[in-house]
Scaffold this active site. Structure first.
Site, PDB file in Angstrom:
ATOM      1  N   HIS A 107      19.623 -54.292 -18.324  1.00  0.00           N
ATOM      2  CA  HIS A 107      18.572 -55.184 -17.471  1.00  0.00           C
ATOM      3  C   HIS A 107      17.306 -54.248 -17.370  1.00  0.00           C
ATOM      4  CE1 HIS A 107      20.895 -53.060 -14.544  1.00  0.00           C
ATOM      5  NE2 HIS A 107      19.630 -53.118 -13.745  1.00  0.00           N
TER       6      HIS A 107
ATOM      7  N   HIS B  97      13.605 -45.794 -12.804  1.00  0.00           N
ATOM      8  CA  HIS B  97      13.660 -46.711 -13.797  1.00  0.00           C
ATOM      9  C   HIS B  97      12.533 -47.606 -13.790  1.00  0.00           C
ATOM     10  CE1 HIS B  97      15.410 -48.443 -10.377  1.00  0.00           C
ATOM     11  NE2 HIS B  97      14.863 -49.417 -10.559  1.00  0.00           N
TER      12      HIS B  97
ATOM     13  N   HIS C 266      10.466 -51.674 -14.350  1.00  0.00           N
ATOM     14  CA  HIS C 266      10.366 -52.879 -14.215  1.00  0.00           C
ATOM     15  C   HIS C 266       8.926 -53.594 -14.814  1.00  0.00           C
ATOM     16  CE1 HIS C 266      13.796 -53.576 -11.562  1.00  0.00           C
ATOM     17  NE2 HIS C 266      13.473 -52.149 -10.962  1.00  0.00           N
TER      18      HIS C 266
ATOM     19  N   THR D   9      16.224 -54.183  -5.312  1.00  0.00           N
ATOM     20  CA  THR D   9      15.464 -55.190  -5.776  1.00  0.00           C
ATOM     21  C   THR D   9      16.387 -55.843  -7.041  1.00  0.00           C
ATOM     22  OG1 THR D   9      14.325 -54.068  -7.620  1.00  0.00           O
ATOM     23  CG2 THR D   9      13.077 -54.639  -5.612  1.00  0.00           C
ATOM     24  N   THR D  10      17.684 -55.552  -7.180  1.00  0.00           N
ATOM     25  CA  THR D  10      18.696 -55.909  -7.993  1.00  0.00           C
ATOM     26  C   THR D  10      19.996 -56.058  -7.108  1.00  0.00           C
ATOM     27  OG1 THR D  10      19.416 -53.760  -8.780  1.00  0.00           O
ATOM     28  CG2 THR D  10      17.759 -54.907 -10.124  1.00  0.00           C
TER      29      THR D  10
END
Length: 291
Positions: free
Chosen positions: A105, A135, A137, A223-224
């Site tokens: 993801h 990471h 997004h 947020t995950t």
């Protein structure tokens, strides 16, 4: 006769053992192919609005009152009040060995140093939060005054008691990003070979952090899934640039359907959002309306 029956029994036992071996193998293969337990596809059974229903330990995704991301106010309002709680960010980063990991993801830089503080530390209110990973997004998860940007970087820090503090940086399409330029060979490798992880050598988090001293601060969540709350969010109030090619490298490497991996905006629920501005050395607080 006995020999024939014995041979038949042996053959039957061998067949049974073979079947017992094949069934778990098939199940494991199915689990490997179905490893993405959540998605960003609105309306799907495992989409963002349903994350809280997928697993019991993910319930906070649906019931939490301090969820992230949120929309951030663009400027001071008439109701803003000065406060001395915020100051210049106190953080120290240093180059360390890292790997680039395709989590399906998203794409993550994982720091490999044995020391908890190998990649550096962010200090907030006297507590040390050590940099664990970063990471991306796409598009951005946080918005500013309703505007969504092309990319967002999350620098995830963790304290000794497992509390999280995340620095978020926003990007728009423009000039090539220097930090991502260093990672381009490894991003291409992940996209072309579909490898899960590649050694990225020595990575300097300072290059990722970039410029900008003004920042937003609020209390939110991951947020995950599992969307755990109590996360201290620091979103830098300066937009950097990323090239179209670099953005494509990031989206090409993730699994199909994850090219757009931004969670929808969450309700503010009357949380305070603060803005530290070094220009005038004061902080503005927003009593944010529920939206």
């Amino acid at each position: 006769m006995r020999s024939a029956r014995h041979q038949l029994a042996v053959s039957a036992l061998q067949l049974l053992l073979l079947l017992l071996a094949v069934v778990p193998a098939a199940r494991a293969q199915q689990e490997t192919e179905d490893e993405l337990e959540f998605s960003y596809i609105a309306g799907s059974a495992n989409g963002p609005e349903n994350w809280g229903n997928i697993k019991e330990e993910w319930a906070t995704c649906g019931t939490g009152r301090m969820q992230s991301p949120i929309d951030l106010p663009v400027s001071a309002s008439a109701s803003a009040s000065a406060s001395g709680d915020l100051a210049y960010l106190n953080h120290t980063y240093r180059p360390t060995e890292a790997s680039l990991v395709n989590r399906g993801h998203d794409i993550m830089v994982s720091f490999l140093g044995g020391d908890a503080a190998a990649a550096g530390t962010l200090w907030i209110n006297g507590t040390a939060y050590h940099l664990r990973q970063l990471h991306w997004h796409s598009p951005s998860e946080h918005t500013v005054d309703g505007r969504r940007y092309d990319l967002e970087l999350h620098m995830v820090h963790q304290s000794a008691d497992n509390k999280a503090a995340v620095i978020g940086l926003l990007y728009e399409i423009g000039g090539r990003n220097d930090f991502l330029q260093q990672l381009e060979p490894y991003l291409r490798s992940l996209a072309e070979t579909k490898e899960k992880e590649v050694n990225a050598g020595v990575v300097d988090p300072w290059d990722a952090r970039g410029d900008g001293q003004s920042y937003y601060r609020y209390m939110g969540s991951l947020t995950t899934p599992s969307c755990d709350e109590g996360v201290i969010w620091t979103v830098i109030n300066r937009v950097a640039t990323v090239s179209s090619y670099q953005l494509k490298l990031l989206t090409d490497a993730v699994h199909d359907g994850m090219e757009m991996n931004a969670r929808p905006l969450q309700k503010v629920n009357d949380r305070d959002i603060s803005l530290f501005s070094p220009d005038d050395h004061r902080e503005h607080y927003y009593a944010a309306a529920d939206h």
